[in-house]
Design an enzyme around this catalytic site. Structure first.
Site, mmCIF file in Angstrom:
data_model
loop_
_atom_site.group_PDB
_atom_site.id
_atom_site.type_symbol
_atom_site.label_atom_id
_atom_site.label_comp_id
_atom_site.label_asym_id
_atom_site.label_seq_id
_atom_site.Cartn_x
_atom_site.Cartn_y
_atom_site.Cartn_z
ATOM 1 N N TYR A 38 0.766 -1.153 -0.018
ATOM 2 C CA TYR A 38 -0.039 0.150 -0.020
ATOM 3 C C TYR A 38 0.855 1.251 0.023
ATOM 4 C CZ TYR A 38 -4.483 2.402 0.686
ATOM 5 O OH TYR A 38 -5.619 2.991 0.574
ATOM 6 N N GLY A 39 1.889 1.277 -0.721
ATOM 7 C CA GLY A 39 2.868 2.378 -0.805
ATOM 8 C C GLY A 39 2.441 3.406 -1.651
ATOM 9 N N GLN A 41 1.607 2.926 -5.585
ATOM 10 C CA GLN A 41 0.498 2.241 -6.435
ATOM 11 C C GLN A 41 -0.568 1.720 -5.733
ATOM 12 O OE1 GLN A 41 0.232 2.450 -9.835
ATOM 13 N NE2 GLN A 41 2.017 3.906 -10.028
ATOM 14 N N ALA A 100 12.421 -4.574 -4.697
ATOM 15 C CA ALA A 100 13.220 -5.193 -3.716
ATOM 16 C C ALA A 100 12.145 -6.223 -2.645
ATOM 17 C CB ALA A 100 14.122 -4.156 -2.940
ATOM 18 N N HIS A 123 4.885 -3.564 -13.091
ATOM 19 C CA HIS A 123 6.188 -3.335 -13.633
ATOM 20 C C HIS A 123 6.671 -4.598 -14.228
ATOM 21 C CE1 HIS A 123 10.080 -1.725 -14.151
ATOM 22 N NE2 HIS A 123 9.997 -1.039 -13.297
ATOM 23 N N GLY A 151 1.077 6.673 -8.611
ATOM 24 C CA GLY A 151 -0.088 6.009 -8.078
ATOM 25 C C GLY A 151 -0.980 7.417 -7.575
ATOM 26 N N ASP A 206 10.818 1.408 -19.059
ATOM 27 C CA ASP A 206 10.415 2.214 -17.790
ATOM 28 C C ASP A 206 11.917 2.498 -16.960
ATOM 29 O OD1 ASP A 206 8.190 2.983 -16.167
ATOM 30 O OD2 ASP A 206 9.448 1.964 -14.560
ATOM 31 N N GLU A 246 10.220 28.976 -15.470
ATOM 32 C CA GLU A 246 9.362 29.032 -16.454
ATOM 33 C C GLU A 246 9.177 28.003 -17.320
ATOM 34 O OE1 GLU A 246 11.438 32.195 -18.909
ATOM 35 O OE2 GLU A 246 10.160 31.624 -20.613
ATOM 36 N N SER A 268 8.469 33.747 -29.186
ATOM 37 C CA SER A 268 9.033 34.977 -29.984
ATOM 38 C C SER A 268 9.765 34.593 -30.874
ATOM 39 C CB SER A 268 9.530 35.661 -28.965
ATOM 40 O OG SER A 268 11.023 34.912 -28.495
HETATM 41 N N1 LIG Z 1 5.431 4.765 -8.149
HETATM 42 C C1 LIG Z 1 5.078 4.874 -9.370
HETATM 43 O O1 LIG Z 1 5.163 5.854 -9.856
HETATM 44 C C2 LIG Z 1 4.886 3.624 -10.033
HETATM 45 C C3 LIG Z 1 4.351 3.788 -11.392
HETATM 46 C C4 LIG Z 1 4.087 2.655 -11.998
HETATM 47 C C5 LIG Z 1 4.286 1.420 -11.715
HETATM 48 N N2 LIG Z 1 5.002 1.179 -10.521
HETATM 49 C C6 LIG Z 1 5.327 -0.124 -10.010
HETATM 50 O O2 LIG Z 1 4.416 -0.425 -8.942
HETATM 51 C C7 LIG Z 1 5.034 -1.195 -7.844
HETATM 52 C C8 LIG Z 1 4.774 -0.635 -6.606
HETATM 53 O O3 LIG Z 1 5.462 0.530 -6.684
HETATM 54 P P1 LIG Z 1 5.398 1.783 -5.438
HETATM 55 O O4 LIG Z 1 5.839 3.163 -5.863
HETATM 56 O O5 LIG Z 1 3.733 1.837 -5.015
HETATM 57 O O6 LIG Z 1 6.085 1.028 -4.314
HETATM 58 P P2 LIG Z 1 6.459 1.600 -2.760
HETATM 59 O O7 LIG Z 1 5.964 2.863 -2.712
HETATM 60 O O8 LIG Z 1 7.832 1.414 -2.751
HETATM 61 O O9 LIG Z 1 5.701 0.549 -2.106
HETATM 62 C C9 LIG Z 1 6.351 -0.086 -1.224
HETATM 63 C C10 LIG Z 1 5.296 -1.151 -0.492
HETATM 64 O O10 LIG Z 1 6.185 -2.466 -0.420
HETATM 65 C C11 LIG Z 1 6.298 -2.726 1.092
HETATM 66 N N3 LIG Z 1 7.507 -3.254 1.520
HETATM 67 C C12 LIG Z 1 8.553 -2.381 1.327
HETATM 68 N N4 LIG Z 1 9.477 -3.498 1.727
HETATM 69 C C13 LIG Z 1 9.057 -4.535 2.153
HETATM 70 C C14 LIG Z 1 9.239 -5.666 3.015
HETATM 71 N N5 LIG Z 1 10.607 -5.867 3.233
HETATM 72 N N6 LIG Z 1 8.344 -6.446 3.342
HETATM 73 C C15 LIG Z 1 7.028 -6.192 3.216
HETATM 74 N N7 LIG Z 1 6.841 -5.207 2.557
HETATM 75 C C16 LIG Z 1 7.717 -4.362 2.164
HETATM 76 C C17 LIG Z 1 5.657 -1.023 1.758
HETATM 77 O O11 LIG Z 1 5.423 -1.174 2.994
HETATM 78 P P3 LIG Z 1 5.938 -0.424 4.041
HETATM 79 O O12 LIG Z 1 5.408 0.998 3.847
HETATM 80 O O13 LIG Z 1 5.728 -0.937 5.276
HETATM 81 O O14 LIG Z 1 7.568 -0.533 3.896
HETATM 82 C C18 LIG Z 1 4.696 -0.530 0.917
HETATM 83 O O15 LIG Z 1 3.570 -1.330 1.042
HETATM 84 C C19 LIG Z 1 6.510 -1.373 -8.293
HETATM 85 O O16 LIG Z 1 6.484 -2.659 -9.151
HETATM 86 C C20 LIG Z 1 6.591 -0.171 -9.297
HETATM 87 O O17 LIG Z 1 7.768 -0.427 -10.079
HETATM 88 C C21 LIG Z 1 5.297 2.285 -9.524
#
Ligand SMILES: NC(=O)c1ccc[n+]([C@@H]2O[C@H](COP(=O)([O-])OP(=O)(O)OC[C@H]3O[C@@H](n4cnc5c(N)ncnc54)[C@H](OP(=O)(O)O)[C@@H]3O)[C@@H](O)[C@H]2O)c1
Length: 346
Positions: A38-39, A41, A100, A123, A151, A206, A246, A268
């Site tokens: 729940y980061g 995305q 990761a 991804h 997201g 990407d 700008e 311009s």
């Molecule tokens: N962000 C973007 O703009 C974007 C765009 C398109 C696609 N994507 C893809 O979408 C996917 C998710 O990206 P995101 O940016 O949403 O990721 P993120 O914000 O880094 O989300 C991290 C999630 O992983 C959990 N996590 C991290 N380390 C952990 C661990 N050791 N054990 C269990 N949970 C853990 C985090 O929980 P905690 O908060 O508790 O650490 C959080 O729920 C990726 O594959 C990314 O490439 C991202």
């Protein structure tokens, strides 16, 4: 699927007209969609799906992010679970963990990928570099919808009735339903239009994009120009306004709405002459760097570097040092002041 002409090249795309929300709801009516992570995305995709009427649950480890999910209305024991329990309950496991974390959580996820389920990513990373990540799914659907934006913006645009474009791919079709599941999820999360890719092409483009014109190259270019102006006696205000303010405040909105070709035709004559004369030298200077970057991504070096550094125990502290240096650079400290002086912030 519609065939559309993009600048002379025909592509197959999916629009909301062709694949309306009603059809997506019908395709996924018997599914439990488990958003794992729940980061950034996770909230965007999960809340859009929930508001669109899909059956969604969230799997998140305890901590601040779990609390954020509770604050967003996910109910512990009803729609909010541990990662393991959500994987068990879900028929579609949407793996939205950081790249990761996918590696460390893979044994848990894998255990619950039973026949008929789908494993979804946003991804191509985990699958394309499976030799490095160890993510090798058994015989289940393996699908992807990758929004081309954060997201946070996916959610903002959804609420405004707009949408972020997404790419989609099917890597493995075990049920015969992988494609319709993918498209239904793509529409459900609030995509604008969906364009076809593969896990390999998505992962490579990407990583190139974020290291290049979206983030890495843009900072490099802006800083180079800011430095040259400063080294030649221009004030921070002047250097920042000519380099960044700008661009973001005046040009970017027009560039987004109408294209750079329109910008060139509507500035311009002095700016136009200079831009036309200098776009070539900039292109020629930068293209070899982009080629070097693409090669480094394609051969897996960038993925390996990301895996190696993101799994270090002191990764977050070291990252904070790098981010602090950027934040405390003169250009971005100037930016912070300039932003406070915008009339809407005054
Ligand atoms: N962000 C973007 O703009 C974007 C765009 C398109 C696609 N994507 C893809 O979408 C996917 C998710 O990206 P995101 O940016 O949403 O990721 P993120 O914000 O880094 O989300 C991290 C999630 O992983 C959990 N996590 C991290 N380390 C952990 C661990 N050791 N054990 C269990 N949970 C853990 C985090 O929980 P905690 O908060 O508790 O650490 C959080 O729920 C990726 O594959 C990314 O490439 C991202």
């Amino acid at each position: 699927m519609a065939k559309l002409n993009f600048g002379g090249v025909e592509e197959t795309v999916i629009t909301r007209e062709e694949f309306p929300l009603g059809k997506a709801l019908e395709v996924l009516k018997d599914e439990t969609i488990a958003v794992i992570g729940y980061g950034v995305q996770g909230p965007g995709q999960g809340l859009d799906l929930r508001d669109n009427g899909f059956n969604v649950i969230v799997g998140q480890r305890p901590g601040k992010t779990y609390d954020k999910a509770v604050a967003d209305g996910w109910k512990p024991g009803e729609t909010l679970f541990s990662i393991e329990e959500a994987c068990e309950r879900g028929t579609i496991i949407m793996c939205l963990l950081s790249d990761a974390a996918v590696i460390s959580q893979w044994p848990t996820i894998k255990k619950h990928l039973t026949a008929g389920k789908a494993l979804y990513f946003s991804h191509g990373f985990a699958i394309n570099w499976s030799d490095r990540t160890g993510v090798v799914p058994a015989d289940v659907d393996v699908i992807m919808v990758a929004p081309k934006g954060s997201g946070t913006m996916l959610r903002v645009l959804f609420k405004e009735g707009k949408g972020t474009n997404s790419s989609f791919a099917v890597y493995q079709d075990a049920t015969g339903r992988a494609l319709e599941r993918t498209l239904a999820l793509g529409i459900g999360i609030g995509s604008g239009y969906l364009f076809e890719t593969t896990f390999q092409r998505e992962a490579v483009s990407d990583l190139t994009g974020e290291r290049g014109s979206l983030m890495g190259a843009i900072q490099g270019l802006l800083l180079a120009q800011y430095e040259v102006l400063r080294e030649n006696g221009h004030t921070p205000s002047e250097a920042f306004n000519e380099t960044v303010e700008e661009l973001t405040q005046s040009l970017m909105p027009l560039f987004a709405a109408k294209g750079m070709d329109w910008m060139y035709a509507n500035c311009s004559t002095t700016a136009q002459r200079g831009a036309l004369d200098w776009m070539g030298p900039f292109h020629d200077a930068v293209k070899p760097v982009v080629e070097q970057l693409y090669a480094s991504v394609k051969c897996g070096n960038e993925a390996q570097r990301s895996i190696d550094s993101n799994t270090q125990p002191d990764y977050r502290e070291k990252l904070e040092e790098e981010l602090k240096a950027l934040r405390e650079s003169e250009m971005w400290r100037t930016g912070a002041v300039v932003r406070t002086l915008r009339p809407e912030n005054a």
